[in-house]
Design a protein around this motif. Structure first.
Motif, PDB file in Angstrom:
ATOM      1  N   UNK A  37       0.824  -1.202   0.000  1.00 27.09           N
ATOM      2  CA  UNK A  37       0.000   0.000   0.000  1.00 27.09           C
ATOM      3  C   UNK A  37       0.859   1.254   0.000  1.00 27.09           C
ATOM      4  N   UNK A  38       1.935   1.239   0.768  1.00 25.66           N
ATOM      5  CA  UNK A  38       2.797   2.418   0.839  1.00 25.66           C
ATOM      6  C   UNK A  38       3.456   2.692  -0.508  1.00 25.66           C
ATOM      7  N   UNK A 125      -7.637 -10.885   2.132  1.00 23.30           N
ATOM      8  CA  UNK A 125      -7.330 -12.025   2.991  1.00 23.30           C
ATOM      9  C   UNK A 125      -5.953 -11.754   3.594  1.00 23.30           C
ATOM     10  N   UNK A 126      -5.257 -12.788   4.020  1.00 23.17           N
ATOM     11  CA  UNK A 126      -3.906 -12.582   4.525  1.00 23.17           C
ATOM     12  C   UNK A 126      -2.851 -12.667   3.421  1.00 23.17           C
ATOM     13  N   UNK A 127      -3.289 -13.020   2.192  1.00 21.03           N
ATOM     14  CA  UNK A 127      -2.302 -13.109   1.116  1.00 21.03           C
ATOM     15  C   UNK A 127      -2.664 -12.294  -0.111  1.00 21.03           C
ATOM     16  N   UNK A 128      -3.925 -11.849  -0.242  1.00 19.52           N
ATOM     17  CA  UNK A 128      -4.304 -11.108  -1.447  1.00 19.52           C
ATOM     18  C   UNK A 128      -5.549 -10.275  -1.175  1.00 19.52           C
ATOM     19  N   UNK A 129      -5.981  -9.566  -2.222  1.00 20.95           N
ATOM     20  CA  UNK A 129      -7.204  -8.777  -2.111  1.00 20.95           C
ATOM     21  C   UNK A 129      -8.426  -9.603  -2.496  1.00 20.95           C
ATOM     22  N   UNK A 130      -8.321 -10.405  -3.525  1.00 21.00           N
ATOM     23  CA  UNK A 130      -9.402 -11.264  -3.992  1.00 21.00           C
ATOM     24  C   UNK A 130      -8.779 -12.398  -4.795  1.00 21.00           C
ATOM     25  N   UNK A 131      -9.610 -13.352  -5.234  1.00 25.22           N
ATOM     26  CA  UNK A 131      -9.072 -14.495  -5.968  1.00 25.22           C
ATOM     27  C   UNK A 131     -10.173 -15.165  -6.761  1.00 25.22           C
ATOM     28  N   UNK A 132      -9.758 -16.001  -7.712  1.00 18.07           N
ATOM     29  CA  UNK A 132     -10.687 -16.773  -8.533  1.00 18.07           C
ATOM     30  C   UNK A 132     -10.211 -18.224  -8.537  1.00 18.07           C
ATOM     31  N   UNK A 133     -11.160 -19.131  -8.408  1.00 18.93           N
ATOM     32  CA  UNK A 133     -10.863 -20.568  -8.387  1.00 18.93           C
ATOM     33  C   UNK A 133     -11.720 -21.271  -9.439  1.00 18.93           C
ATOM     34  N   UNK A 134     -11.300 -22.478  -9.780  1.00 17.39           N
ATOM     35  CA  UNK A 134     -12.087 -23.374 -10.620  1.00 17.39           C
ATOM     36  C   UNK A 134     -12.437 -24.597  -9.791  1.00 17.39           C
ATOM     37  N   UNK A 142      -6.939 -22.913  -7.619  1.00 21.13           N
ATOM     38  CA  UNK A 142      -6.851 -21.465  -7.797  1.00 21.13           C
ATOM     39  C   UNK A 142      -6.331 -21.150  -9.194  1.00 21.13           C
ATOM     40  N   UNK A 143      -6.987 -20.181  -9.874  1.00 22.15           N
ATOM     41  CA  UNK A 143      -6.553 -19.793 -11.210  1.00 22.15           C
ATOM     42  C   UNK A 143      -6.130 -18.331 -11.291  1.00 22.15           C
ATOM     43  N   UNK A 144      -6.426 -17.546 -10.226  1.00 19.38           N
ATOM     44  CA  UNK A 144      -6.082 -16.121 -10.301  1.00 19.38           C
ATOM     45  C   UNK A 144      -6.004 -15.520  -8.904  1.00 19.38           C
ATOM     46  N   UNK A 145      -4.955 -14.730  -8.690  1.00 16.60           N
ATOM     47  CA  UNK A 145      -4.821 -13.907  -7.481  1.00 16.60           C
ATOM     48  C   UNK A 145      -4.967 -12.442  -7.857  1.00 16.60           C
ATOM     49  N   UNK A 146      -5.752 -11.704  -7.096  1.00 15.02           N
ATOM     50  CA  UNK A 146      -5.816 -10.243  -7.222  1.00 15.02           C
ATOM     51  C   UNK A 146      -5.000  -9.677  -6.065  1.00 15.02           C
ATOM     52  N   UNK A 147      -3.838  -9.087  -6.317  1.00 13.27           N
ATOM     53  CA  UNK A 147      -2.968  -8.674  -5.206  1.00 13.27           C
ATOM     54  C   UNK A 147      -3.465  -7.409  -4.513  1.00 13.27           C
ATOM     55  N   UNK A 148      -3.160  -7.325  -3.230  1.00 12.18           N
ATOM     56  CA  UNK A 148      -3.339  -6.071  -2.494  1.00 12.18           C
ATOM     57  C   UNK A 148      -2.337  -5.064  -3.054  1.00 12.18           C
ATOM     58  N   UNK A 149      -2.700  -3.795  -3.229  1.00 11.67           N
ATOM     59  CA  UNK A 149      -3.850  -3.104  -2.641  1.00 11.67           C
ATOM     60  C   UNK A 149      -5.019  -2.869  -3.591  1.00 11.67           C
ATOM     61  N   UNK A 204      -7.451  -2.208 -10.898  1.00 10.90           N
ATOM     62  CA  UNK A 204      -6.684  -1.017 -10.527  1.00 10.90           C
ATOM     63  C   UNK A 204      -7.502  -0.256  -9.501  1.00 10.90           C
ATOM     64  N   UNK A 205      -6.900   0.055  -8.366  1.00  7.92           N
ATOM     65  CA  UNK A 205      -7.530   0.890  -7.350  1.00  7.92           C
ATOM     66  C   UNK A 205      -6.627   2.082  -7.092  1.00  7.92           C
ATOM     67  N   UNK A 206      -7.166   3.266  -7.264  1.00  3.34           N
ATOM     68  CA  UNK A 206      -6.379   4.493  -7.132  1.00  3.34           C
ATOM     69  C   UNK A 206      -5.816   4.656  -5.717  1.00  3.34           C
ATOM     70  N   UNK A 207      -4.585   5.166  -5.600  1.00  4.93           N
ATOM     71  CA  UNK A 207      -4.035   5.481  -4.263  1.00  4.93           C
ATOM     72  C   UNK A 207      -4.917   6.434  -3.473  1.00  4.93           C
ATOM     73  N   UNK A 208      -5.667   7.293  -4.178  1.00  2.00           N
ATOM     74  CA  UNK A 208      -6.537   8.242  -3.470  1.00  2.00           C
ATOM     75  C   UNK A 208      -7.528   7.527  -2.561  1.00  2.00           C
TER      76      UNK A 208
END
Length: 561
Positions: A37-38, A125-134, A142-149, A204-208
């Motif tokens: 995030x920083x 979660x403790x490892x990512x922002x969201x995810x997709x599984x099959x 798991x087929x996709x990780x959406x990383x924080x932030x 994409x999530x804006x820093x704002x």
């Protein structure tokens, strides 16, 4: 849970938990999230905070330093739980599952789908922002990780906070408010803050947004919105946020469906999928045959997800199944009902159990407000007939006066319960994803019949969030509604949760009596008994006196002799 099942710790073979990663694991996760995030926000922070150097310094310090104490406390709670269970005879094996995987397990194994794409959309979660599984043939991959932030949940909870509501609690109010606004007013600005990247499967999530979320974390009365949002009405801001969320998540769903063209079922879970309008947009996709939204879509579903993940590992042939109901909680205690009857001198109407549904239907046809506290409590955030308030849906002004009576936000729409056999008559494509509509987790466009006959549950955008009910799921609840239809020709009534604003849904008989009186309702079904307000004119005074004595004791005052 063990008490409801008639089990004790000694009867368990496994203890399944989510995210038991130890104090060092929690600390590492927090540091990694703060660093991510920083790195996104440090360039924007000086321009945002401007002369408020003290605030910017505090933000930098929060991002760069991590307190070990909270991580250690979390691990201590796990250790205490294991110790207590061990003291009570648990000698089985413990297994731990990652947060997103536990969510995915609830989405897949309760869906009934042989194969499905599983979307876990949340804040983090403790490892990512969201995810997709099959999910396919009983196995989750798991087929996709959406990383924080770049978090869809953070995007929506931030506007919940900015508009004066409580994040992680009142996001549904933003969805309701959005229907009153014009999404085009601030739509382009909201899309710039949050969208799906064109060149990769990532949001994409804006820093704002992160800076706003931190800067406004402490609610201050009459604080102005961030400068870019000030030209817009709050309804238009909510509408823009809702559309931006829908477009980004739907685009990701479409992308994943294109990647797996043989998969046409979608299961949704995570706090973001408490957003029933988003779920509707996914359900309406031509490439989707059916969606399933897990009833406990937020983190309240984590224990069940861990248990299902463990079951899938040890079962010989795990596969998806369907649950008819989610009445998993405790039922009212008969001894407590008897005690309350004596203490408050309750006068119940003399009505036989077999004709009670018809009597309740008659009350609804007479425009009486009827509360139900009967049978086992529902799992998840929705009241589904065992802890519900019912009312005729013919009065469009009910959203004003009943919300006011229950001390709730005036613009929030009420939801209907509808007989399953009348789904197509009331909703456009009403039988698509009918299984998940049994848990009140998706919206539909209303038909002209519904708009004409049940205007109280049709939101200003022409949609409703129904619960479908069959007799197999809840015979009493179904018979009440079927009886009401026989009297009026209308197969839907209002179903809202039995609680006052900001209070939990009632659980016990005592809770029900308190809420019944506080809400000034007309009738209460308490198990197989019917309590009418008109037959108990002194109940409010008796209950108020008890409450005042209890409050004095809680405040440290002693009762007078």
């Amino acid at each position: 849970v063990l008490e409801c099942a008639g089990l004790g710790p000694a009867d368990l073979d496994y203890l399944a938990v989510s995210d038991d990663i130890g104090a060092d694991g929690y600390l590492t996760s927090r540091r990694r999230f703060k660093k991510a995030q920083f790195s996104e926000t440090w360039r924007r922070a000086p321009g945002y905070f401007g002369p408020r150097l003290w605030a910017m310094g505090k933000y930098y310090r929060r991002m760069l330093l991590t307190n070990r104490r909270s991580s250690a406390k979390r691990q201590q709670r796990w250790d205490e739980l294991r110790g207590r269970l061990g003291d009570q005879g648990f000698a089985g094996e413990q297994r731990s599952y990652e947060h997103g995987y536990a969510h995915a397990a609830t989405a897949y194994y309760c869906s009934g789908f042989d194969s499905a794409l599983l979307f876990v959309m949340e804040a983090a979660s403790f490892i990512n922002a969201s995810s997709v599984y099959l999910g396919r043939d009983g196995v989750i991959e798991k087929i996709l990780d959406i990383p924080w932030p770049h978090s869809p949940g953070r995007f929506y909870e931030t506007i919940t906070l900015l508009l004066g509501f409580r994040p992680a609690r009142h996001e549904g109010k933003i969805t309701g408010l959005a229907a009153l606004g014009d999404p085009s007013a601030a739509g382009d600005y909201a899309r710039g803050l949050f969208h799906l990247e064109e060149d990769r499967d990532d949001f994409y999530l804006s820093p704002d947004v992160h800076l706003w979320r931190w800067d406004y974390r402490k609610r201050k009365p009459n604080r102005r919105l961030p400068r870019p949002l000030r030209p817009y009405r709050r309804e238009d801001i909510a509408a823009a946020w809702q559309v931006a969320l829908e477009e980004a998540v739907v685009a990701l769903v479409e992308r994943c469906l294109h990647r797996f063209p043989d998969v046409r079922n979608v299961a949704l879970v995570g706090g973001v999928h408490g957003n029933v309008k988003l779920n509707q947009r996914i359900n309406e996709l031509d490439a989707v045959d059916e969606i399933y939204v897990h009833p406990g879509m937020s983190d309240c579903g984590q224990p069940l997800g861990a248990a299902l993940a463990c079951w899938a590992e040890v079962a010989d042939d795990p596969g998806a199944f369907r649950v008819e109901t989610v009445y998993f909680g405790p039922a009212p205690d008969q001894d407590e009902i008897d005690r309350l009857t004596r203490d408050y001198e309750l006068v119940f109407e003399d009505v036989a159990t077999d004709v009670l549904p018809a009597r309740v239907a008659q009350l609804l046809a007479e425009n009486k407000i009827v509360a139900i506290c009967r049978g086992k409590m529902e799992y998840g955030p929705r009241a589904l007939g065992n802890r519900s308030i019912m009312y005729a849906a013919t009065d469009p002004s009910v959203n004003d006066w009943l919300n006011r009576q229950l001390q709730r936000t005036e613009f929030m729409p009420f939801a209907p319960v509808t007989l399953i056999e009348d789904a197509e008559k009331c909703y456009v494509h009403g039988l698509k994803s009918a299984y998940t509509a049994g848990f009140m987790t998706v919206c539909y466009d209303c038909t002209d019949f519904m708009k004409r006959n049940s205007p109280a549950v049709v939101h200003v955008d022409g949609t409703a969030r129904p619960q479908y009910i069959s007799r197999r799921q809840n015979p009493f609840y179904y018979d009440v509604l079927a009886g009401y239809k026989e009297l009026t020709g209308i197969p839907s009534v209002v179903n809202t949760s039995f609680n006052m604003h900001e209070e939990p849904i009632v659980c016990t008989a005592g809770d029900a009596i308190q809420a019944f009186v506080a809400s000034n309702l007309d009738a209460l079904v308490l198990e197989d008994k019917l309590l009418l307000k008109d037959n108990n004119p002194t109940l409010r005074r008796k209950l108020t006196g008890v409450h005042e004595i209890t409050q004095k004791l809680e405040d440290g005052d002693q009762p007078q002799d």
